[in-house]
Design a protein around this motif. Structure first.
Motif, PDB file in Angstrom:
ATOM      1  N   THR A 197       8.598  40.903  45.991  1.00 32.76           N
ATOM      2  CA  THR A 197       7.178  40.622  45.759  1.00 32.76           C
ATOM      3  C   THR A 197       6.858  39.288  46.397  1.00 32.76           C
ATOM      4  N   HIS A 198       5.900  39.287  47.315  1.00 28.36           N
ATOM      5  CA  HIS A 198       5.501  38.069  48.015  1.00 28.36           C
ATOM      6  C   HIS A 198       4.145  37.595  47.499  1.00 28.36           C
ATOM      7  N   GLY A 199       3.992  36.295  47.362  1.00 26.83           N
ATOM      8  CA  GLY A 199       2.706  35.703  47.043  1.00 26.83           C
ATOM      9  C   GLY A 199       2.377  34.620  48.058  1.00 26.83           C
ATOM     10  N   VAL A 200       1.252  34.757  48.766  1.00 31.50           N
ATOM     11  CA  VAL A 200       0.881  33.812  49.818  1.00 31.50           C
ATOM     12  C   VAL A 200      -0.275  32.948  49.321  1.00 31.50           C
ATOM     13  N   HIS A 230      10.148  31.611  29.852  1.00 33.68           N
ATOM     14  CA  HIS A 230      10.235  31.368  28.410  1.00 33.68           C
ATOM     15  C   HIS A 230       9.216  32.193  27.634  1.00 33.68           C
ATOM     16  N   GLU A 231       7.985  32.232  28.123  1.00 34.16           N
ATOM     17  CA  GLU A 231       6.951  32.969  27.401  1.00 34.16           C
ATOM     18  C   GLU A 231       7.239  34.466  27.377  1.00 34.16           C
ATOM     19  N   GLU A 232       7.766  35.000  28.470  1.00 29.94           N
ATOM     20  CA  GLU A 232       8.125  36.422  28.483  1.00 29.94           C
ATOM     21  C   GLU A 232       9.317  36.682  27.572  1.00 29.94           C
ATOM     22  N   ARG A 233      10.238  35.752  27.518  1.00 30.76           N
ATOM     23  CA  ARG A 233      11.392  35.898  26.640  1.00 30.76           C
ATOM     24  C   ARG A 233      10.957  35.875  25.179  1.00 30.76           C
ATOM     25  N   MET A 234      10.074  34.959  24.845  1.00 28.54           N
ATOM     26  CA  MET A 234       9.571  34.866  23.467  1.00 28.54           C
ATOM     27  C   MET A 234       8.831  36.143  23.077  1.00 28.54           C
ATOM     28  N   ARG A 235       8.132  36.738  24.033  1.00 24.09           N
ATOM     29  CA  ARG A 235       7.396  37.959  23.762  1.00 24.09           C
ATOM     30  C   ARG A 235       8.349  39.122  23.475  1.00 24.09           C
ATOM     31  N   ARG A 236       9.540  39.070  24.076  1.00 24.95           N
ATOM     32  CA  ARG A 236      10.490  40.170  23.926  1.00 24.95           C
ATOM     33  C   ARG A 236      11.409  39.999  22.724  1.00 24.95           C
ATOM     34  N   ASP A 237      12.126  38.854  22.663  1.00 27.33           N
ATOM     35  CA  ASP A 237      13.159  38.750  21.633  1.00 27.33           C
ATOM     36  C   ASP A 237      13.094  37.478  20.790  1.00 27.33           C
ATOM     37  N   ILE A 398       8.216  38.846  34.299  1.00 24.07           N
ATOM     38  CA  ILE A 398       8.296  37.417  34.624  1.00 24.07           C
ATOM     39  C   ILE A 398       7.535  37.120  35.910  1.00 24.07           C
ATOM     40  N   ILE A 399       7.669  37.988  36.899  1.00 20.76           N
ATOM     41  CA  ILE A 399       6.999  37.773  38.185  1.00 20.76           C
ATOM     42  C   ILE A 399       5.487  37.848  38.024  1.00 20.76           C
ATOM     43  N   ARG A 400       5.021  38.859  37.280  1.00 20.50           N
ATOM     44  CA  ARG A 400       3.571  38.972  37.037  1.00 20.50           C
ATOM     45  C   ARG A 400       3.058  37.757  36.279  1.00 20.50           C
ATOM     46  N   ALA A 401       3.824  37.307  35.277  1.00 17.74           N
ATOM     47  CA  ALA A 401       3.404  36.144  34.478  1.00 17.74           C
ATOM     48  C   ALA A 401       3.345  34.889  35.345  1.00 17.74           C
ATOM     49  N   PHE A 402       4.310  34.747  36.255  1.00 25.11           N
ATOM     50  CA  PHE A 402       4.334  33.566  37.130  1.00 25.11           C
ATOM     51  C   PHE A 402       3.091  33.513  38.006  1.00 25.11           C
ATOM     52  N   PHE A 403       2.788  34.601  38.698  1.00 22.15           N
ATOM     53  CA  PHE A 403       1.625  34.578  39.604  1.00 22.15           C
ATOM     54  C   PHE A 403       0.313  34.458  38.828  1.00 22.15           C
ATOM     55  N   GLU A 415      -2.434  35.791  47.454  1.00 23.28           N
ATOM     56  CA  GLU A 415      -2.382  37.158  47.994  1.00 23.28           C
ATOM     57  C   GLU A 415      -0.995  37.731  47.700  1.00 23.28           C
ATOM     58  N   VAL A 416      -0.930  38.768  46.873  1.00 20.10           N
ATOM     59  CA  VAL A 416       0.352  39.340  46.453  1.00 20.10           C
ATOM     60  C   VAL A 416       0.548  40.703  47.106  1.00 20.10           C
ATOM     61  N   TYR A 417       1.748  40.932  47.655  1.00 14.05           N
ATOM     62  CA  TYR A 417       2.096  42.246  48.217  1.00 14.05           C
ATOM     63  C   TYR A 417       3.602  42.465  48.017  1.00 14.05           C
ATOM     64  N   SER A 418       4.061  43.710  48.162  1.00 12.33           N
ATOM     65  CA  SER A 418       5.472  43.995  47.904  1.00 12.33           C
ATOM     66  C   SER A 418       5.962  45.122  48.808  1.00 12.33           C
ATOM     67  N   ASN A 419       7.287  45.363  48.765  1.00 14.71           N
ATOM     68  CA  ASN A 419       7.859  46.477  49.523  1.00 14.71           C
ATOM     69  C   ASN A 419       7.884  47.765  48.704  1.00 14.71           C
ATOM     70  N   GLU A 420       7.465  47.676  47.415  1.00 10.50           N
ATOM     71  CA  GLU A 420       7.302  48.836  46.514  1.00 10.50           C
ATOM     72  C   GLU A 420       8.605  49.582  46.234  1.00 10.50           C
ATOM     73  N   TRP A 421       9.753  48.913  46.434  1.00  9.03           N
ATOM     74  CA  TRP A 421      11.024  49.582  46.167  1.00  9.03           C
ATOM     75  C   TRP A 421      11.137  49.916  44.664  1.00  9.03           C
ATOM     76  N   GLY A 422      11.499  51.126  44.361  1.00 13.55           N
ATOM     77  CA  GLY A 422      11.738  51.526  42.978  1.00 13.55           C
ATOM     78  C   GLY A 422      10.500  51.818  42.162  1.00 13.55           C
ATOM     79  N   GLU A 423       9.299  51.617  42.749  1.00  8.72           N
ATOM     80  CA  GLU A 423       8.082  51.855  41.994  1.00  8.72           C
ATOM     81  C   GLU A 423       7.748  53.345  41.979  1.00  8.72           C
ATOM     82  N   VAL A 424       7.221  53.810  40.854  1.00  3.55           N
ATOM     83  CA  VAL A 424       6.827  55.208  40.726  1.00  3.55           C
ATOM     84  C   VAL A 424       5.584  55.453  41.557  1.00  3.55           C
TER      85      VAL A 424
END
Length: 425
Positions: A197-200, A230-237, A398-403, A415-424
């Protein structure tokens, strides 16, 4: 007699620890303003390969250490297929540990980390892009900021700068067992692969914003990343603990060197996270640690300890079959367990004015590992800063939270774009 080279002090580690889940292959790319012409790229590579003898080698097995020797086979450019930073199959790559790929407007160089670090890889890529434009008939100049492919390699470019700067003056205290950091877990892609995932963003504006918060660009982005983890971790466990970001530090600034081989240290920036923490407090902690970890005396001690350890007679005397497993254990105990993620900033890449109209931006991809399934890297070119996350797991919280945080905090467009590997699909 064929020319041969010792693998540098850092490179030996990558030979020992690489595996199916740790390719030790990283990528630097330039996004051109026009579609890449493969024939011109191959012509350019044929010329440039001779200029970088320590990168265009084959590796031979030795009894006590592997070593590198000149490779007479042609290094072929290939269209990009599959995912980035996959292990390099020497049989399919004429025994090279470097590959040159193209896809639409992108020229990529992927390198096994034992050959060089990000600084050396960027120098190779710059010269390759320059020569590619020459082959296309463009009027471009090196202007002293690109290694001229017509020049002979300098001996200093091939040196192991760790050996050059190692000193016996520093007290060589052995590092203790590293503190265990919080580690990201997730569902591995099946089949295995790497999602990027790239962010320009406007690099000049982001750098100015970081300075307004009393820190550097690296310090600010590291702080935002730690908060997002940290915030994503707190949200999970709901767990507390240390979030530690491993920052590769080029040693060339503090210890002048033009080597094209590995010459970097790693600073682990760890922030104990207890419940919700304000970004300002994280920035203060991160900035203080960055200053202390990049102090010249601290870096010198690291060089001395590193070279001294590998120079011990017991280490030299052990055969590779025994030495490599021991090094893998040490890597896991002192390296992997002590970090949450690696975050590498290659800085602002200088290009001659004549090249700038032909290149849009750059990308840097750092391979994930089993214990660090998400890693990140930054490259800035033409004022455009690209932050790239590479992950081997499905979870992208974590990546979504960062951007999201970066956009909200700075007010800048990303500007966010990706190679879409593994996405449904």
């Amino acid at each position: 007699m064929d020319q041969w080279y010792r693998i540098d002090n850092t490179g030996k580690i990558f030979h020992a620890v690489s595996s199916a889940t740790n390719s030790s292959v990283f990528r630097v790319s330039m996004i051109m303003n026009e579609t890449v012409e493969p024939e011109c790229l191959q012509e350019a590579l044929d010329i440039v390969a001779v200029r970088f003898p320590t990168l265009t080698v084959r590796v031979r097995k030795g009894l006590f250490w592997d070593f590198m020797e000149h490779n007479d086979e042609q290094l072929l450019v290939k269209p990009e297929t599959g995912h980035p930073c996959s292990p390099i199959d020497r049989k399919e790559n004429n025994a090279y540990l470097i590959r040159v790929l193209y896809f639409e407007k992108r020229i990529s160089v992927e390198i096994f980390h034992s050959l060089t670090d990000g600084g050396g890889a960027v120098e190779f890529l710059k010269t390759l892009v320059y020569q590619y434009l020459v082959q296309r008939g463009e009027e471009v100049e090196t202007d002293g900021v690109i290694l001229d492919p017509e020049d002979a390699p300098e001996p200093e470019e091939m040196e192991d700068s760790f050996e050059r700067y190692a000193s016996s003056d520093t007290a060589l205290r052995q590092a203790g067992r590293a503190e265990k950091a919080y580690q990201i877990k997730g569902t591995a892609f099946e089949p295995p692969g790497i999602h990027v995932t790239h962010g320009v963003v406007d690099g000049t504006a982001l750098n100015a914003f970081a300075k307004s918060r009393g820190t550097s660009l690296t310090g600010f982005l590291t702080s935002v990343l730690i908060q997002a983890i940290h915030e994503e971790r707190m949200r999970r466990d709901m767990t507390d603990g240390t979030v530690s970001i491993a920052l590769p530090i080029s040693l060339r600034r503090q210890f002048p060197s033009v080597t094209l081989r590995n010459f970097f240290s790693v600073a682990n920036i760890g922030v104990p996270m207890d419940g919700y923490m304000h970004l300002e407090d994280i920035i203060k902690e991160v900035t203080g640690q960055l200053i202390s970890h990049t102090d010249k005396n601290m870096l010198q001690a690291g060089i001395d300890r590193f070279v001294s350890l590998q120079g011990k007679w017991i280490v030299r005397a052990l055969p590779v079959l025994v030495k490599y497993p021991i090094m893998r254990i040490g890597f896991n105990q002192y390296g992997e367990r002590s970090k949450t993620m690696t975050f590498s900033n290659l800085g602002n890449i200088a290009l001659p004015e004549s090249l700038k109209p032909h290149v849009d931006r750059m990308e840097v991809i750092l391979y994930p590992t089993r214990k660090s399934p998400i890693n990140a890297a930054i490259g800035t070119l033409n004022g455009r800063l690209t932050i790239t996350f590479a992950r081997s797991i499905e979870e992208a919280d974590i990546i979504r939270a960062f951007f999201k945080s970066l956009t909200e905090i700075t007010g800048l467009d990303v500007e966010v774009y990706s190679n879409e590997w593994g996405e449904v699909r």
